[in-house]
Design a protein around this motif. Structure first.
Motif, PDB file in Angstrom:
ATOM      1  N   GLN A  99       0.459   6.253 -12.709  1.00 52.43           N
ATOM      2  CA  GLN A  99       0.194   6.020 -11.301  1.00 52.43           C
ATOM      3  C   GLN A  99       1.494   6.075 -10.514  1.00 52.43           C
ATOM      4  OE1 GLN A  99      -2.174   2.213 -11.577  1.00 52.43           O
ATOM      5  NE2 GLN A  99      -3.343   3.250 -10.009  1.00 52.43           N
ATOM      6  N   ILE A 100       1.398   6.622  -9.327  1.00 50.72           N
ATOM      7  CA  ILE A 100       2.541   6.577  -8.422  1.00 50.72           C
ATOM      8  C   ILE A 100       2.566   5.207  -7.760  1.00 50.72           C
ATOM      9  CG2 ILE A 100       3.365   7.387  -6.186  1.00 50.72           C
ATOM     10  CD1 ILE A 100       2.660  10.170  -6.976  1.00 50.72           C
ATOM     11  N   LYS A 101       3.687   4.542  -7.854  1.00 51.24           N
ATOM     12  CA  LYS A 101       3.872   3.274  -7.152  1.00 51.24           C
ATOM     13  C   LYS A 101       5.175   3.404  -6.380  1.00 51.24           C
ATOM     14  CE  LYS A 101       1.525   0.764 -10.858  1.00 51.24           C
ATOM     15  NZ  LYS A 101       1.646  -0.245 -11.926  1.00 51.24           N
ATOM     16  N   ARG A 102       5.053   3.708  -5.115  1.00 55.99           N
ATOM     17  CA  ARG A 102       6.233   3.973  -4.308  1.00 55.99           C
ATOM     18  C   ARG A 102       6.317   3.005  -3.137  1.00 55.99           C
ATOM     19  NH1 ARG A 102       6.005  10.606  -4.244  1.00 55.99           N
ATOM     20  NH2 ARG A 102       6.739  10.908  -6.363  1.00 55.99           N
ATOM     21  N   TYR A 103       7.533   2.707  -2.789  1.00 55.45           N
ATOM     22  CA  TYR A 103       7.802   1.645  -1.840  1.00 55.45           C
ATOM     23  C   TYR A 103       8.788   2.154  -0.798  1.00 55.45           C
ATOM     24  CZ  TYR A 103       9.927  -2.868  -0.484  1.00 55.45           C
ATOM     25  OH  TYR A 103      10.421  -3.944   0.195  1.00 55.45           O
ATOM     26  N   SER A 104       8.405   2.092   0.470  1.00 56.28           N
ATOM     27  CA  SER A 104       9.298   2.559   1.531  1.00 56.28           C
ATOM     28  C   SER A 104      10.038   1.412   2.202  1.00 56.28           C
ATOM     29  CB  SER A 104       8.505   3.320   2.601  1.00 56.28           C
ATOM     30  OG  SER A 104       7.752   2.416   3.395  1.00 56.28           O
ATOM     31  N   GLY A 105       9.450   0.211   2.144  1.00 57.01           N
ATOM     32  CA  GLY A 105      10.041  -0.936   2.824  1.00 57.01           C
ATOM     33  C   GLY A 105       9.892  -0.883   4.333  1.00 57.01           C
ATOM     34  N   MET A 106       9.122   0.090   4.835  1.00 55.82           N
ATOM     35  CA  MET A 106       8.958   0.255   6.281  1.00 55.82           C
ATOM     36  C   MET A 106       7.756  -0.565   6.753  1.00 55.82           C
ATOM     37  SD  MET A 106       9.697   4.367   6.485  1.00 55.82           S
ATOM     38  CE  MET A 106      10.118   4.478   8.220  1.00 55.82           C
ATOM     39  N   LYS A 107       8.017  -1.551   7.579  1.00 50.21           N
ATOM     40  CA  LYS A 107       6.955  -2.433   8.054  1.00 50.21           C
ATOM     41  C   LYS A 107       6.330  -1.861   9.321  1.00 50.21           C
ATOM     42  CE  LYS A 107       8.861  -6.684   6.112  1.00 50.21           C
ATOM     43  NZ  LYS A 107       9.327  -8.061   6.408  1.00 50.21           N
ATOM     44  N   ILE A 108       5.035  -1.622   9.232  1.00 46.54           N
ATOM     45  CA  ILE A 108       4.286  -1.041  10.346  1.00 46.54           C
ATOM     46  C   ILE A 108       3.365  -2.109  10.925  1.00 46.54           C
ATOM     47  CG2 ILE A 108       2.845   0.885  11.079  1.00 46.54           C
ATOM     48  CD1 ILE A 108       5.367   1.820   9.656  1.00 46.54           C
ATOM     49  N   ALA A 109       3.299  -2.207  12.229  1.00 45.11           N
ATOM     50  CA  ALA A 109       2.442  -3.197  12.877  1.00 45.11           C
ATOM     51  C   ALA A 109       1.563  -2.535  13.927  1.00 45.11           C
ATOM     52  CB  ALA A 109       3.289  -4.287  13.530  1.00 45.11           C
ATOM     53  N   LYS A 110       0.388  -3.119  14.116  1.00 45.68           N
ATOM     54  CA  LYS A 110      -0.484  -2.675  15.196  1.00 45.68           C
ATOM     55  C   LYS A 110       0.068  -3.198  16.513  1.00 45.68           C
ATOM     56  CE  LYS A 110      -5.324  -2.534  16.652  1.00 45.68           C
ATOM     57  NZ  LYS A 110      -6.717  -2.933  16.321  1.00 45.68           N
ATOM     58  N   VAL A 111       0.191  -2.316  17.481  1.00 45.33           N
ATOM     59  CA  VAL A 111       0.676  -2.704  18.805  1.00 45.33           C
ATOM     60  C   VAL A 111      -0.281  -2.138  19.847  1.00 45.33           C
ATOM     61  CG1 VAL A 111       3.099  -2.801  18.096  1.00 45.33           C
ATOM     62  CG2 VAL A 111       2.157  -0.648  18.968  1.00 45.33           C
ATOM     63  N   GLN A 112      -0.124  -2.576  21.063  1.00 44.38           N
ATOM     64  CA  GLN A 112      -0.975  -2.052  22.125  1.00 44.38           C
ATOM     65  C   GLN A 112      -0.771  -0.544  22.241  1.00 44.38           C
ATOM     66  OE1 GLN A 112      -0.230  -4.301  25.708  1.00 44.38           O
ATOM     67  NE2 GLN A 112      -0.618  -6.263  24.698  1.00 44.38           N
ATOM     68  N   GLY A 113      -1.856   0.204  22.083  1.00 45.50           N
ATOM     69  CA  GLY A 113      -1.777   1.657  22.195  1.00 45.50           C
ATOM     70  C   GLY A 113      -1.460   2.386  20.911  1.00 45.50           C
ATOM     71  N   GLY A 114      -1.423   1.679  19.779  1.00 43.78           N
ATOM     72  CA  GLY A 114      -1.166   2.391  18.527  1.00 43.78           C
ATOM     73  C   GLY A 114      -0.497   1.547  17.464  1.00 43.78           C
ATOM     74  N   PHE A 115       0.462   2.164  16.766  1.00 42.87           N
ATOM     75  CA  PHE A 115       1.178   1.490  15.682  1.00 42.87           C
ATOM     76  C   PHE A 115       2.672   1.764  15.828  1.00 42.87           C
ATOM     77  CE2 PHE A 115      -3.091   2.106  14.175  1.00 42.87           C
ATOM     78  CZ  PHE A 115      -3.384   0.919  13.521  1.00 42.87           C
ATOM     79  N   ALA A 116       3.477   0.825  15.319  1.00 44.25           N
ATOM     80  CA  ALA A 116       4.927   0.964  15.469  1.00 44.25           C
ATOM     81  C   ALA A 116       5.644   0.538  14.200  1.00 44.25           C
ATOM     82  CB  ALA A 116       5.414   0.128  16.648  1.00 44.25           C
ATOM     83  N   LEU A 117       6.779   1.183  13.967  1.00 43.38           N
ATOM     84  CA  LEU A 117       7.696   0.763  12.912  1.00 43.38           C
ATOM     85  C   LEU A 117       8.501  -0.404  13.468  1.00 43.38           C
ATOM     86  CD1 LEU A 117       9.218   1.127  10.217  1.00 43.38           C
ATOM     87  CD2 LEU A 117      10.616   2.869  11.347  1.00 43.38           C
ATOM     88  N   VAL A 118       8.342  -1.582  12.855  1.00 44.72           N
ATOM     89  CA  VAL A 118       8.945  -2.789  13.434  1.00 44.72           C
ATOM     90  C   VAL A 118       9.959  -3.460  12.515  1.00 44.72           C
ATOM     91  CG1 VAL A 118       6.915  -3.226  14.869  1.00 44.72           C
ATOM     92  CG2 VAL A 118       7.065  -4.277  12.592  1.00 44.72           C
ATOM     93  N   GLY A 119      10.055  -3.000  11.275  1.00 49.03           N
ATOM     94  CA  GLY A 119      10.999  -3.628  10.360  1.00 49.03           C
ATOM     95  C   GLY A 119      11.268  -2.743   9.164  1.00 49.03           C
ATOM     96  N   CYS A 120      12.353  -3.041   8.464  1.00 50.06           N
ATOM     97  CA  CYS A 120      12.725  -2.237   7.308  1.00 50.06           C
ATOM     98  C   CYS A 120      13.422  -3.110   6.275  1.00 50.06           C
ATOM     99  CB  CYS A 120      13.655  -1.114   7.728  1.00 50.06           C
ATOM    100  SG  CYS A 120      13.131   0.489   7.123  1.00 50.06           S
ATOM    101  N   GLU A 121      13.156  -2.844   5.010  1.00 52.90           N
ATOM    102  CA  GLU A 121      13.695  -3.691   3.955  1.00 52.90           C
ATOM    103  C   GLU A 121      14.803  -3.034   3.146  1.00 52.90           C
ATOM    104  OE1 GLU A 121      10.297  -5.031   1.789  1.00 52.90           O
ATOM    105  OE2 GLU A 121       9.584  -6.283   3.431  1.00 52.90           O
ATOM    106  N   PHE A 122      15.088  -1.763   3.397  1.00 50.12           N
ATOM    107  CA  PHE A 122      16.311  -1.177   2.839  1.00 50.12           C
ATOM    108  C   PHE A 122      16.776  -0.029   3.719  1.00 50.12           C
ATOM    109  CE2 PHE A 122      14.343   2.550   0.919  1.00 50.12           C
ATOM    110  CZ  PHE A 122      13.084   2.133   0.542  1.00 50.12           C
ATOM    111  N   SER A 123      18.060   0.227   3.657  1.00 52.56           N
ATOM    112  CA  SER A 123      18.707   1.094   4.643  1.00 52.56           C
ATOM    113  C   SER A 123      18.369   2.570   4.489  1.00 52.56           C
ATOM    114  CB  SER A 123      20.229   0.917   4.572  1.00 52.56           C
ATOM    115  OG  SER A 123      20.705   1.262   3.280  1.00 52.56           O
ATOM    116  N   ASP A 124      17.843   2.988   3.337  1.00 56.54           N
ATOM    117  CA  ASP A 124      17.527   4.404   3.132  1.00 56.54           C
ATOM    118  C   ASP A 124      16.657   4.946   4.265  1.00 56.54           C
ATOM    119  OD1 ASP A 124      18.264   3.123   0.752  1.00 56.54           O
ATOM    120  OD2 ASP A 124      17.378   4.700  -0.472  1.00 56.54           O
TER     121      ASP A 124
END
Length: 451
Positions: A99-124
């Motif tokens: 199985q592929i188990k991949r991790y981006s660390g990119m935190k996505i949140a629902k916002v008014q009008g869509g979705f946004a990248l709001v946080g990150c857990e590693f600098s890559d």
């Protein structure tokens, strides 16, 4: 015929025979799967799934895949299960299947009008990015179009629930090896500047796990005082398995230990925010513990009716009862900690990743009239699942065996529980706060408490 030619002939005959045996096994397996889902999958009777064409379409083309590679055959079975749109209907491969188990660390949140990248857990992925950033496109498709397409391939019981699973897949991606995760995002800053960002994936065993499958200090229950007299009781799961080999009893004991320790931190609360966001469900007893803090008397939890199994005993019962067992009403009662919460206000914070037991608890509290529900509608998944082992490919299928109703007569499956107050922040709020949903909920709570 010379001996070597005879040997080649036997080898070819053996290979053909094996291929034919595998073909027969696959065809039998598909036939058994279709029979199982047609007769014992309870959520097939949910209104949105009743149409026979809906069921038949899920199996369309599978016959052609019985002669294909193992990978394509498995992919086809997985597609069938996903196309039936039941969050409890899940396929688990044997350990021999990668199985592929991949991790981006990119935190996505629902916002008014869509979705946004709001946080990150590693600098890559987030080096030099000025967060938050609105997601305009995923893999060349506008976000809404991509979500419509990708969510059709997700395990999930409702449209809004499957969309949340798709969004979660941009953070942590766990699928069979033939799937490739999304790789490219078109992002837009608060100032309106757009640019493309390719996702860098890291290999991962599982979120929170180390190389031994341990979850270590994973918190199933946490308490914090977010404002004088206002406590946040955060319960991200009702299944507190801290180790991969924990028994069901140990899982329950893990939860009890954390639950009682954290509850002891609450002192004379004016209000409690029961935070069930992203709670994927778990044990019913664990759910009862939490709900029992906030009710004064025995309350309706859910009504359940099981689809009778196959077998001689079920055949006899069907003569008298039909295909379904008589509905049973399940209730929840106050527990020994109830006195501590007497006189305090309850606010339940939820979202579309609140699933299964979480759905049921939110429904029970809402219909008992003991709490105000804020956030987003819950996922909407229910069904008391069982497992079936594929006889040839050795996959395990989890399938639902019961229909479950809320107190108002609505099914939980496919609907979920609506909120009293929707809480979806504007993207710019993430500039000032790590959890603007909680902040907005607190503002609403202060206003309600002031009345």
């Amino acid at each position: 015929m010379t001996s070597w030619r005879y040997l080649v002939f036997l080898i070819c005959l053996f290979v053909v025979s094996c291929d034919e045996t595998a073909l027969v096994q696959r065809k039998n397996e598909i036939a058994e799967l279709k029979k199982l889902l047609g007769s014992q999958w309870a959520n097939k009777d949910v209104e949105s799934k009743k149409d026979q064409k809906y069921f038949d379409n899920a199996f369309e083309g599978i016959g052609e895949k019985t002669t294909s590679s193992d990978q394509d055959y498995i992919a086809s079975i997985d597609k069938i299960v996903r196309n039936l749109h039941d969050g409890h209907l899940r396929l688990t491969p044997p350990e021999t299947i990668p199985q592929i188990k991949r991790y981006s660390g990119m935190k996505i949140a629902k916002v008014q009008g869509g979705f946004a990248l709001v946080g990150c857990e590693f600098s890559d992925n987030c080096k030099d990015l000025d967060l938050p950033l609105k997601i305009i496109k995923v893999d060349g498709n506008d976000t809404e179009t991509w979500l419509q397409k990708d969510s059709e391939l997700q395990y999930g019981s409702s449209i809004h629930g499957r969309i949340s699973v798709s969004i979660d897949g941009l953070y942590f991606h766990k699928r069979l090896s033939y799937y490739a995760p999304p790789r490219e995002l078109l992002l837009e800053s608060l100032a309106g500047k757009q640019f493309v960002k390719k996702i860098v994936w890291r290999e991962a065993i599982a979120l929170g796990d180390d190389s031994n499958g341990q979850k270590g200090n994973y918190s199933c229950v946490t308490v914090s005082e977010v404002k004088k007299g206002i406590y946040q009781l955060k319960v991200p799961t009702f299944w507190c398995g801290l180790n991969s080999n924990d028994s069901e009893t140990q899982v329950k004991n893990n939860f009890i230990a954390q639950f009682e320790k954290e509850i002891s931190k609450i002192d004379q609360p004016k209000a409690v925010i029961l935070d069930l966001r992203n709670n994927g469900g778990g044990g019913d007893d664990e759910g009862r513990m939490v709900a029992g803090l906030f009710i004064d008397k025995e309350e309706f939890w859910f009504k359940i009716s099981h689809l009778l199994d196959q077998g001689w005993y079920a055949t006899v019962l069907r003569i008298f009862e039909g295909s379904w067992q008589k509905p049973l009403t399940v209730k929840v009662s106050p527990n020994k900690f109830r006195e501590k919460f007497m006189g305090s206000m309850l606010f339940v914070l939820t979202n579309s990743s609140c699933f299964s037991t979480c759905d049921g608890i939110v429904s029970s509290l809402k219909h008992a009239g003991v709490g105000i529900i804020l956030g987003e509608r819950t996922h909407g998944g229910a069904g008391d699942p069982k497992e079936w082992l594929f006889p040839y490919s050795k996959f395990k299928l989890s399938y639902t065996t019961a229909l479950i109703w809320q107190k108002n007569g609505d099914l939980i499956e496919g609907k979920g529980v609506d909120v009293d107050y929707s809480v979806v922040p504007a993207m710019e709020f993430f500039k000032k706060s790590d959890d603007p949903v909680l902040d907005m909920a607190l503002t609403k709570i202060n206003n309600l408490m002031a009345k």
